[in-house]
Design a protein around this motif. Sequence first.
Motif, PDB file in Angstrom:
ATOM      1  N   ASN A 106      10.375  18.113 -24.950  1.00 31.51           N
ATOM      2  CA  ASN A 106       9.783  19.438 -24.787  1.00 31.51           C
ATOM      3  C   ASN A 106      10.078  20.322 -26.010  1.00 31.51           C
ATOM      4  N   TYR A 107      11.337  20.268 -26.476  1.00 30.09           N
ATOM      5  CA  TYR A 107      11.699  21.043 -27.657  1.00 30.09           C
ATOM      6  C   TYR A 107      10.953  20.562 -28.889  1.00 30.09           C
ATOM      7  N   THR A 110       7.314  21.825 -28.551  1.00 28.59           N
ATOM      8  CA  THR A 110       7.191  23.278 -28.672  1.00 28.59           C
ATOM      9  C   THR A 110       7.409  23.710 -30.118  1.00 28.59           C
ATOM     10  N   LEU A 111       8.443  23.156 -30.734  1.00 25.49           N
ATOM     11  CA  LEU A 111       8.787  23.620 -32.079  1.00 25.49           C
ATOM     12  C   LEU A 111       7.829  23.084 -33.125  1.00 25.49           C
TER      13      LEU A 111
ATOM     14  N   LEU B  86      14.253  29.914 -22.775  1.00 25.44           N
ATOM     15  CA  LEU B  86      13.412  28.720 -22.597  1.00 25.44           C
ATOM     16  C   LEU B  86      12.535  28.843 -21.348  1.00 25.44           C
ATOM     17  N   THR B  91      12.099  30.743 -27.885  1.00 26.75           N
ATOM     18  CA  THR B  91      13.174  29.964 -28.495  1.00 26.75           C
ATOM     19  C   THR B  91      14.107  30.901 -29.262  1.00 26.75           C
TER      20      THR B  91
END
Lengths: 327, 327
Positions: A106-107, A110-111, B86, B91
């Motif tokens: 997920n990170y 998203t990033l 989150l 973020t």
Amino acid sequence: MTTIRDVAKKAGVSVATVSRFLNGSGYVSADAAKAVTSAVDELKYELNPVARSLNTKQSNLIGLILPDITNPFFPELARAVEDVALTYGYTVVLCNSDENPEKEKNYLNTLKKKYIAGFIVTSNQLDAPHYANMALPIVALDRAINDKIPTVSSNNREGAAMGTNALLERGCKNILFLRGPNELNPANERYQGFMDAIEASGAKYHVVTCPFHFSESQKITDEFLKAHKEIDGIFASSDVSAAGALKAAVTLGIKVPEQLQIVGFDGIAMGEMLSPGLSTVAQDVYKMGAIATRVLIKRIENQPVDQHFYEVPVQLKLRGTTKGVAE
Amino acid sequence: MTTIRDVAKKAGVSVATVSRFLNGSGYVSADAAKAVTSAVDELKYELNPVARSLNTKQSNLIGLILPDITNPFFPELARAVEDVALTYGYTVVLCNSDENPEKEKNYLNTLKKKYIAGFIVTSNQLDAPHYANMALPIVALDRAINDKIPTVSSNNREGAAMGTNALLERGCKNILFLRGPNELNPANERYQGFMDAIEASGAKYHVVTCPFHFSESQKITDEFLKAHKEIDGIFASSDVSAAGALKAAVTLGIKVPEQLQIVGFDGIAMGEMLSPGLSTVAQDVYKMGAIATRVLIKRIENQPVDQHFYEVPVQLKLRGTTKGVAE
């Protein structure tokens, strides 16, 4: 506010030329480059960094994925990453994964949409496809991700042998090894290092698997020491486990280091706060974080990286839980 | 890849209408909004988040400025901020300021250019102009910034009175207060709380200023205890100072809690690892971080914020450094 048009006018070139030059996205003659540079300088033109990240797909953001910042091993790592990143004009996005592959994925997703420049990752998802197939630069910290990804870690195996020998040299004949979790590379390397040293010595030993968790380690040690009164040395695969072992021993009225000597692994700041102070195999955590960040930024900026694997030496720190140092 | 043009075509409206709707930047009729929503849905159109941050000047990034993540009070705070952020799709950018106003200012400026959405700040630059004149939403954590900025902190004064009373109730007649730095609001509030309780009691006391630093606190306590053998209780303004005091006492051969009782302030995880376990006034650090993040996101999203000042209750945690608990 100064705009790109002002820069173009001042430099006597087209807006497109200024844009190509500033974004490094195409040919610009040496004369034009020189003119644009002076114009930017003179007008104190600042390229909007978000607009720039849209053009170059890069935002000077580094993602730092680690299991949990409240685990005392990680704050110093995060600190080093942030310090070095700042020096090179990058900022750091903090991501706690809880070792959960879904959270990691997920990170990453998203990033990536925020055009993150690259990732520093501490994960045991060794060969997860979301890392293996990643187009962005990654550097692995502490735990190897896979052969394609540069990795920075300690010389865990040698370090564990050093810690074990410190106990053997101080007369321990019957050693308990609190082994870390089987799924963690560093824990397995430390296990090998313990076995190297203990088998060469002929001393008696026991191996018990134990999470890197204080009260779990305290409980496991308490039960083990009650059943095995002959134990005179404990080598723990992490300082948090060693702290649990020390607390168990003190609570049982066992004298440390007179009756029982203890050595941990990590070198976190908490070790010196204990009574007696914890002897440990200290990792150079700050250096690990600093090297990882430098390597990542080199990869982001397409500079040559001379090595694929960086092993940072550990150091034996003797305090009061081993004989010969009163502290 | 689906573009905004595809969405406009599918929805039967202009590209400008789609853009206005997606960025919330102007009037769109109810019918058009409905048509665009279905088209986005059907085409699985994902608005480029960097392009979006350029249009709306918002990037779903929150800056977390704190003195030093390696100070054991801050990792749990950072963890809470990241967890809550989150949940709301934000973020977190980690910024270590070392309490250096130049570093803080540098971060504020750098991140503003990345269209950061807002800041959570732990700083003692109470009235620094770079905070006071900031257009972006800010929330202050732990230490108040100024009257215009919402603040989340513990009830430090009451908490310090609780900690002092815990010593008095257990028979202490001569208490040393390790006071925190004069420039820190929480340290001053805790000093007031100590004074409230000690003056009401009529017990003897000493106040010594001491940084929130382990070995400094150990050294100061060691010297003080050698010169003042009558001390039977220490209340420290932080757990790190209390750990230093405990180490000094144990090293001097003073029995804790029999001859000397100690209470700290903070409730960090390290407290339970000490022998004996550290009695402390525990802050709900995670809750503080969570509330601050929620308030900041409300401000970013222009939702009403019901309070300006949030005081999170502390809790007395008695362990082995005070009488009556064997741990």
